[in-house]
Write a protein that holds these residues in place. Structure first.
Motif, mmCIF file in Angstrom:
data_model
loop_
_atom_site.group_PDB
_atom_site.id
_atom_site.type_symbol
_atom_site.label_atom_id
_atom_site.label_comp_id
_atom_site.label_asym_id
_atom_site.label_seq_id
_atom_site.Cartn_x
_atom_site.Cartn_y
_atom_site.Cartn_z
ATOM 1 N N HIS A 164 51.047 -49.179 -80.062
ATOM 2 C CA HIS A 164 51.425 -49.305 -78.654
ATOM 3 C C HIS A 164 50.756 -50.518 -78.019
ATOM 4 O O HIS A 164 51.384 -51.262 -77.251
ATOM 5 C CB HIS A 164 51.041 -48.030 -77.904
ATOM 6 C CG HIS A 164 51.667 -47.910 -76.552
ATOM 7 N ND1 HIS A 164 51.183 -48.602 -75.454
ATOM 8 C CD2 HIS A 164 52.732 -47.200 -76.113
ATOM 9 C CE1 HIS A 164 51.911 -48.318 -74.397
ATOM 10 N NE2 HIS A 164 52.867 -47.461 -74.767
ATOM 11 N N GLN A 216 57.002 -41.840 -77.753
ATOM 12 C CA GLN A 216 58.038 -41.844 -76.731
ATOM 13 C C GLN A 216 57.778 -42.939 -75.690
ATOM 14 O O GLN A 216 58.697 -43.656 -75.271
ATOM 15 C CB GLN A 216 58.091 -40.482 -76.031
ATOM 16 C CG GLN A 216 59.296 -40.317 -75.122
ATOM 17 C CD GLN A 216 60.602 -40.325 -75.886
ATOM 18 O OE1 GLN A 216 60.837 -39.486 -76.746
ATOM 19 N NE2 GLN A 216 61.466 -41.291 -75.584
ATOM 20 N N LEU A 242 58.786 -46.295 -77.157
ATOM 21 C CA LEU A 242 60.219 -46.573 -77.056
ATOM 22 C C LEU A 242 60.609 -46.963 -75.633
ATOM 23 O O LEU A 242 61.428 -47.865 -75.429
ATOM 24 C CB LEU A 242 61.015 -45.343 -77.507
ATOM 25 C CG LEU A 242 60.902 -44.961 -78.984
ATOM 26 C CD1 LEU A 242 61.721 -43.706 -79.269
ATOM 27 C CD2 LEU A 242 61.347 -46.091 -79.883
ATOM 28 N N ASP A 243 59.999 -46.307 -74.651
ATOM 29 C CA ASP A 243 60.273 -46.666 -73.250
ATOM 30 C C ASP A 243 59.772 -48.077 -72.958
ATOM 31 O O ASP A 243 60.405 -48.824 -72.194
ATOM 32 C CB ASP A 243 59.606 -45.657 -72.310
ATOM 33 C CG ASP A 243 60.226 -44.269 -72.437
ATOM 34 O OD1 ASP A 243 61.393 -44.185 -72.861
ATOM 35 O OD2 ASP A 243 59.527 -43.279 -72.129
ATOM 36 N N LEU A 300 59.598 -50.535 -75.170
ATOM 37 C CA LEU A 300 60.575 -51.438 -75.791
ATOM 38 C C LEU A 300 61.793 -51.609 -74.891
ATOM 39 O O LEU A 300 62.350 -52.697 -74.776
ATOM 40 C CB LEU A 300 61.010 -50.879 -77.145
ATOM 41 C CG LEU A 300 59.977 -50.906 -78.281
ATOM 42 C CD1 LEU A 300 60.512 -50.158 -79.485
ATOM 43 C CD2 LEU A 300 59.638 -52.335 -78.666
ATOM 44 N N LEU A 301 62.204 -50.532 -74.251
ATOM 45 C CA LEU A 301 63.348 -50.596 -73.344
ATOM 46 C C LEU A 301 63.051 -51.514 -72.160
ATOM 47 O O LEU A 301 63.896 -52.308 -71.742
ATOM 48 C CB LEU A 301 63.700 -49.189 -72.859
ATOM 49 C CG LEU A 301 64.887 -49.078 -71.906
ATOM 50 C CD1 LEU A 301 66.180 -49.511 -72.589
ATOM 51 C CD2 LEU A 301 65.022 -47.647 -71.379
ATOM 52 N N LEU A 323 66.598 -51.733 -84.493
ATOM 53 C CA LEU A 323 65.567 -50.707 -84.354
ATOM 54 C C LEU A 323 65.594 -49.785 -85.565
ATOM 55 O O LEU A 323 66.624 -49.189 -85.874
ATOM 56 C CB LEU A 323 65.807 -49.903 -83.070
ATOM 57 C CG LEU A 323 64.829 -48.766 -82.763
ATOM 58 C CD1 LEU A 323 63.423 -49.321 -82.529
ATOM 59 C CD2 LEU A 323 65.290 -47.968 -81.547
ATOM 60 N N LEU A 353 63.445 -46.552 -87.220
ATOM 61 C CA LEU A 353 62.443 -45.527 -86.960
ATOM 62 C C LEU A 353 62.393 -44.536 -88.108
ATOM 63 O O LEU A 353 63.417 -43.979 -88.498
ATOM 64 C CB LEU A 353 62.749 -44.783 -85.655
ATOM 65 C CG LEU A 353 62.770 -45.606 -84.358
ATOM 66 C CD1 LEU A 353 63.204 -44.727 -83.194
ATOM 67 C CD2 LEU A 353 61.411 -46.223 -84.085
ATOM 68 N N ILE A 363 62.228 -36.820 -80.605
ATOM 69 C CA ILE A 363 62.116 -38.140 -79.991
ATOM 70 C C ILE A 363 63.423 -38.422 -79.253
ATOM 71 O O ILE A 363 64.503 -38.321 -79.832
ATOM 72 C CB ILE A 363 61.874 -39.229 -81.060
ATOM 73 C CG1 ILE A 363 60.619 -38.929 -81.865
ATOM 74 C CG2 ILE A 363 61.791 -40.603 -80.408
ATOM 75 C CD1 ILE A 363 59.347 -38.920 -81.043
ATOM 76 N N LEU A 412 66.009 -40.919 -77.613
ATOM 77 C CA LEU A 412 66.388 -42.322 -77.757
ATOM 78 C C LEU A 412 66.808 -42.905 -76.409
ATOM 79 O O LEU A 412 67.801 -42.455 -75.829
ATOM 80 C CB LEU A 412 67.549 -42.467 -78.742
ATOM 81 C CG LEU A 412 67.221 -42.309 -80.222
ATOM 82 C CD1 LEU A 412 68.507 -42.391 -81.033
ATOM 83 C CD2 LEU A 412 66.249 -43.378 -80.687
ATOM 84 N N PHE A 426 69.200 -48.509 -75.316
ATOM 85 C CA PHE A 426 68.934 -49.929 -75.537
ATOM 86 C C PHE A 426 70.255 -50.688 -75.414
ATOM 87 O O PHE A 426 71.121 -50.607 -76.287
ATOM 88 C CB PHE A 426 68.316 -50.151 -76.917
ATOM 89 C CG PHE A 426 66.948 -49.553 -77.079
ATOM 90 C CD1 PHE A 426 65.831 -50.249 -76.633
ATOM 91 C CD2 PHE A 426 66.775 -48.314 -77.662
ATOM 92 C CE1 PHE A 426 64.561 -49.706 -76.767
ATOM 93 C CE2 PHE A 426 65.514 -47.764 -77.812
ATOM 94 C CZ PHE A 426 64.396 -48.460 -77.355
#
Length: 450
Positions: A78, A111, A114-115, A117-118, A126, A128, A137, A139, A142
């Motif tokens: 992270h 989680q 991923l947020d 990355l968004l 991507l 995973l 998880i 999604l 994106f």
């Protein structure tokens, strides 16, 4: 003078884009360490467009059965992503937790990752993998995503999910996903050109998919206990389909399974390339085959056969398929043998009885088939030669018949001797034996032998 030139740091004067390209070839830990080289290299790594992270290859995370170590590794990932300054186009995260459970803390961090990355935006690819993780998880949507690869994880779509509208490639293996979520994902991905689904879903909620994707070209689908129904309703651009049956049980006598396989085979009637594993023919042999069925655009077919378990009905299914392909040009057959010695003597006798004779009604053998490849691990003179004789006798336009094997070189002379006695329909047919273990090639022109 030479010593002065040798001491010049030319690499530091490279263009910024080239430095980023160089760091892209390093492991992320090594890329981060380049910040200590000089001021000009400081934080170059934060502009990396691709980030590939694997806990199994990280020396700091070789004891992932420890909760603290697992959590620490995910937190470090992270922080890495948070430090990036440029757009991140490719992100791969492979997290192997030996405890087989993603702890709540790890789930929360993943989680939030991923947020994050968004928020950064721009992610196009991507990957995973969480390996036996049971935690869900969600999604995010994106908007730039073009490739999504999910493996061994449990995913769900968030409320209000509107789809990955640019998604072109979707691959899912061992993914726990509900039937509703999978259908929503497919229904809102109209730009998909490649789809690969294997071992996905839940036993208590098996998948039922009627595929309708206008741009889909490549399809790989595995039928197993998690699948209740699968068929292609409308995919006019579909060019390749691969159909696999994989059940833990060896019993393929279920009529429901056979009907499902029949629906899937007939629903890909417009493909130009088709691959079938050996259990597809076995399932097709259990249903009444409509002989008016055709695959009019098919040019390439590859199928697998388990030699020891073949019976007359499997041959009927093979003949039905061959009759349904009037424009077939290339055919590949992979012969597999098991240790079922009880049928070892009976099957070759049946093969010679059904194969080694002139057959009628095969339009592709009469006009279009020019290349046949037979793959086998062991060059079996009795079992393999029956297939060779079948194609030599029935394929009028055959140019090349290739036998690709890995052992049994001492049987080549006997093969050649047997083939020199056989009737060959095509005057241009050439037989090639290729040992893939030694790359040795033995050629035989059949018109010279007759």
């Amino acid at each position: 003078m030479a010593e002065a030139e040798a001491s010049v740091d030319r690499i530091s004067f490279l263009p910024f884009e080239l430095k980023v390209s160089i760091l892209s070839c390093l492991r992320i830990d090594d890329a981060v360490r380049t910040s200590a080289l000089s001021r000009s290299w400081r934080y170059i790594w934060t502009h990396l467009p691709c980030l590939r992270l694997d806990s199994l290859r990280d020396p700091l995370c070789n004891t992932c059965d420890d909760h603290a170590v697992s959590s620490s590794w995910v937190q470090r990932v992270h922080r890495l992503v948070s430090s990036l300054r440029g757009p991140l186009l490719v992100f791969e995260l492979h997290f192997y937790d030996h405890s087989f459970v993603l702890y709540d803390e790890c789930v929360f961090i993943v989680q939030s990752l991923l947020d994050l990355l968004l928020q950064k935006g721009g992610v196009e690819s991507l990957h995973l993998s969480f390996f036996n993780a049971t935690a869900i998880i969600h999604l995010p949507c994106f908007h730039s995503l073009r490739e999504l690869v999910l493996s061994a994880c449990h995913v769900a779509l968030p409320t209000g999910f509107r789809g990955f509208h640019r998604l072109e490639t979707l691959s899912m293996f061992l993914v726990r996903i509900s039937n509703d979520d999978l259908n929503l994902l497919l229904r809102t991905s109209n730009n998909l050109t490649s789809l690969d689904i294997e071992n996905c879903g839940f036993l208590e909620n098996p998948l039922s998919v009627n595929l309708s994707l206008p741009l889909l070209r490549h399809l790989e689908f595995t039928i197993d206990e998690l699948v209740e129904n699968f068929s292609v309703v409308s995919s006019p651009c579909l060019e390749h389909a691969g159909i696999t049956i994989r059940y833990d049980s060896t019993d393929y006598s279920s009529q429901n399974l056979a009907q499902m396989v029949m629906r899937q085979v007939t629903s890909v009637a417009m493909v130009s390339s088709l691959i079938l594993n050996f259990d597809v023919l076995k399932c097709l042999s259990l249903v009444v085959l409509p002989f008016n069925f055709t695959i009019p655009q098919l040019r390439f077919l590859m199928f697998y056969l388990n030699v020891n378990t073949m019976d007359r009905r499997v041959y009927d299914a093979f003949f039905w398929l061959l009759r349904s392909m009037p424009l077939l040009k290339e055919l590949e057959v992979e012969l597999e043998r098991t240790t079922d010695y009880d049928q070892a003597d009976r099957v070759p006798i049946l093969m010679r009885e059904l194969l080694v004779k002139k057959h009628d009604g095969f339009a592709c053998l009469e006009r279009t088939v020019t290349s046949v490849t037979i793959y086998t691990s062991w060059l079996d003179v009795i079992a393999s030669i029956a297939w060779i004789q079948f194609f030599l006798l029935n394929a009028k336009g055959l140019k090349l018949l290739k036998i690709d094997y890995s052992s049994g070189d001492d049987r080549i002379p006997r093969f050649i001797g047997e083939l020199q006695k056989e009737e060959v329909t095509s005057s241009d047919a050439k037989v090639m034996f290729f040992n893939r273990a030694t790359c040795q090639i033995t050629n035989l022109r059949t018109n010279d032998s007759n």
